[in-house]
Motif scaffolding. Structure first.
Motif, PDB file in Angstrom:
ATOM      1  N   VAL A 156      38.270  38.010  41.046  1.00 54.11           N
ATOM      2  CA  VAL A 156      38.548  39.628  42.003  1.00 54.11           C
ATOM      3  C   VAL A 156      38.588  40.110  41.797  1.00 54.11           C
ATOM      4  O   VAL A 156      38.782  41.034  43.079  1.00 54.11           O
ATOM      5  CB  VAL A 156      40.342  38.681  41.683  1.00 54.11           C
ATOM      6  CG1 VAL A 156      40.867  38.923  42.670  1.00 54.11           C
ATOM      7  CG2 VAL A 156      40.768  37.161  42.063  1.00 54.11           C
ATOM      8  N   PHE A 157      38.204  40.534  40.964  1.00 56.48           N
ATOM      9  CA  PHE A 157      37.126  42.415  40.706  1.00 56.48           C
ATOM     10  C   PHE A 157      36.066  42.175  40.681  1.00 56.48           C
ATOM     11  O   PHE A 157      36.043  43.569  41.656  1.00 56.48           O
ATOM     12  CB  PHE A 157      38.372  42.997  39.488  1.00 56.48           C
ATOM     13  CG  PHE A 157      39.422  42.732  39.729  1.00 56.48           C
ATOM     14  CD1 PHE A 157      40.488  44.293  40.109  1.00 56.48           C
ATOM     15  CD2 PHE A 157      40.414  42.590  39.021  1.00 56.48           C
ATOM     16  CE1 PHE A 157      41.049  43.905  40.521  1.00 56.48           C
ATOM     17  CE2 PHE A 157      42.077  41.959  39.378  1.00 56.48           C
ATOM     18  CZ  PHE A 157      42.336  43.479  39.805  1.00 56.48           C
ATOM     19  N   ASP A 158      35.090  41.536  39.915  1.00 64.60           N
ATOM     20  CA  ASP A 158      33.786  42.283  39.669  1.00 64.60           C
ATOM     21  C   ASP A 158      33.196  41.518  40.949  1.00 64.60           C
ATOM     22  O   ASP A 158      31.900  41.599  41.265  1.00 64.60           O
ATOM     23  CB  ASP A 158      32.938  41.563  38.223  1.00 64.60           C
ATOM     24  CG  ASP A 158      34.242  42.661  37.092  1.00 64.60           C
ATOM     25  OD1 ASP A 158      34.195  43.530  37.199  1.00 64.60           O
ATOM     26  OD2 ASP A 158      34.087  41.724  36.274  1.00 64.60           O
ATOM     27  N   THR A 159      33.858  40.546  41.648  1.00 62.62           N
ATOM     28  CA  THR A 159      32.482  39.265  42.570  1.00 62.62           C
ATOM     29  C   THR A 159      32.748  40.960  43.504  1.00 62.62           C
ATOM     30  O   THR A 159      31.798  40.684  44.620  1.00 62.62           O
ATOM     31  CB  THR A 159      32.700  38.554  42.511  1.00 62.62           C
ATOM     32  OG1 THR A 159      32.867  37.644  41.080  1.00 62.62           O
ATOM     33  CG2 THR A 159      31.689  37.366  43.446  1.00 62.62           C
ATOM     34  N   PRO A 160      33.911  40.696  44.428  1.00 61.16           N
ATOM     35  CA  PRO A 160      34.275  41.484  45.634  1.00 61.16           C
ATOM     36  C   PRO A 160      33.848  43.186  45.275  1.00 61.16           C
ATOM     37  O   PRO A 160      33.037  43.456  46.174  1.00 61.16           O
ATOM     38  CB  PRO A 160      35.433  41.861  45.518  1.00 61.16           C
ATOM     39  CG  PRO A 160      35.857  40.073  44.805  1.00 61.16           C
ATOM     40  CD  PRO A 160      35.060  40.777  43.579  1.00 61.16           C
ATOM     41  N   LYS A 161      33.494  44.025  44.174  1.00 64.60           N
ATOM     42  CA  LYS A 161      33.037  45.008  43.763  1.00 64.60           C
ATOM     43  C   LYS A 161      32.036  44.830  44.315  1.00 64.60           C
ATOM     44  O   LYS A 161      30.942  45.344  44.754  1.00 64.60           O
ATOM     45  CB  LYS A 161      33.094  45.154  42.400  1.00 64.60           C
ATOM     46  CG  LYS A 161      33.313  47.001  42.205  1.00 64.60           C
ATOM     47  CD  LYS A 161      33.200  47.502  40.973  1.00 64.60           C
ATOM     48  CE  LYS A 161      32.927  49.109  40.637  1.00 64.60           C
ATOM     49  NZ  LYS A 161      32.855  49.608  39.286  1.00 64.60           N
ATOM     50  N   ARG A 162      31.012  43.814  43.738  1.00 66.30           N
ATOM     51  CA  ARG A 162      29.863  43.250  43.238  1.00 66.30           C
ATOM     52  C   ARG A 162      28.254  43.195  44.217  1.00 66.30           C
ATOM     53  O   ARG A 162      28.018  43.850  45.177  1.00 66.30           O
ATOM     54  CB  ARG A 162      29.111  41.723  42.315  1.00 66.30           C
ATOM     55  CG  ARG A 162      28.112  42.514  42.016  1.00 66.30           C
ATOM     56  CD  ARG A 162      27.623  41.314  40.830  1.00 66.30           C
ATOM     57  NE  ARG A 162      28.070  40.352  41.051  1.00 66.30           N
ATOM     58  CZ  ARG A 162      28.518  38.729  41.968  1.00 66.30           C
ATOM     59  NH1 ARG A 162      27.456  39.347  43.286  1.00 66.30           N
ATOM     60  NH2 ARG A 162      28.671  37.870  42.007  1.00 66.30           N
ATOM     61  N   LEU A 163      30.502  42.709  45.912  1.00 64.40           N
ATOM     62  CA  LEU A 163      29.273  42.379  46.916  1.00 64.40           C
ATOM     63  C   LEU A 163      30.062  43.354  47.906  1.00 64.40           C
ATOM     64  O   LEU A 163      29.837  43.322  48.990  1.00 64.40           O
ATOM     65  CB  LEU A 163      29.376  41.093  47.349  1.00 64.40           C
ATOM     66  CG  LEU A 163      29.850  39.763  46.416  1.00 64.40           C
ATOM     67  CD1 LEU A 163      30.742  38.549  46.528  1.00 64.40           C
ATOM     68  CD2 LEU A 163      28.203  39.782  46.875  1.00 64.40           C
ATOM     69  N   GLY A 164      30.480  44.142  47.327  1.00 64.11           N
ATOM     70  CA  GLY A 164      30.632  45.821  48.030  1.00 64.11           C
ATOM     71  C   GLY A 164      31.958  45.194  49.816  1.00 64.11           C
ATOM     72  O   GLY A 164      32.254  45.169  50.468  1.00 64.11           O
TER      73      GLY A 164
END
Length: 190
Positions: A156-164
């Motif tokens: 919920v946090f790292d993946t969306p951040k990585r994808l912008g």
């Protein structure tokens, strides 16, 4: 010969209980619908519409589209980078995060909170999820909270951040964190 006993309607709210809080933390979809029917608030129609988006029937089985979308986020790392962005967008739509204006931030937050609350309840009660050493033992409450926190952080946090996409998933992140803190009060996580 045998008399059927009349079933009395279950007491859904006890004196002093708040509808919104009970609705937000009830993991069972049927009970949530009953709560909404019996005690709904001024946002009941929006909540009803959102429930229609969240739950659907596939081959006679009720599917929680919010939990399906969460599981989609959890498995994104195994996909190609092109598919990751497309599936993250699909999850964004499944979570109704593209419809904040329609449902209102508070109603959508409550529903997202409930999805995570339900997920945490499922994690608490799943013997396989809580097993250690080939199922010979069970992890303790703090270890379970740490395991759940790590999964939530990644999906919920790292993946969306990585994808912008952090901004697009901000409401989901807030709901996941609030539900975690309420479900696992005092949990010590890394």
């Amino acid at each position: 010969m045998f008399e059927r006993k009349k079933k009395s309607a279950p007491v859904l709210l006890h004196e002093g209980e708040d509808f919104a809080e009970a609705f937000r933390t009830e993991p069972d979809p049927k009970t949530r619908r009953l709560l909404l029917e019996e005690y709904g608030d001024e946002k009941a129609e929006l909540r009803r519409q959102l429930l229609g988006h969240r739950y659907s029937r596939v081959k006679g089985q009720e599917v929680d589209n919010f939990l399906r979308a969460y599981l989609m986020l959890r498995t994104l790392d195994a996909r190609s980078s092109h598919m990751q962005k497309a599936e993250a967008q699909e999850a964004l739509t499944a979570f109704c995060l593209d419809q904040v204006d329609t449902f209102g931030e508070d109603v959508l937050f409550d529903e997202l909170y409930n999805a995570f609350w339900r997920y945490y309840c499922l994690c608490d009660n799943d013997r396989t999820y809580n097993a250690v050493a080939f199922g010979l033992g069970q992890i303790n409450e703090n270890a379970r909270a740490q395991k759940v926190a790590k999964e939530i952080r990644t999906a919920v946090f790292d993946t969306p951040k990585r994808l912008g996409l952090s901004d697009a998933f901000a409401l989901l992140q807030d709901a996941a964190e609030a539900a975690f803190q309420d479900h696992y009060p005092g949990a010590v996580t890394d």
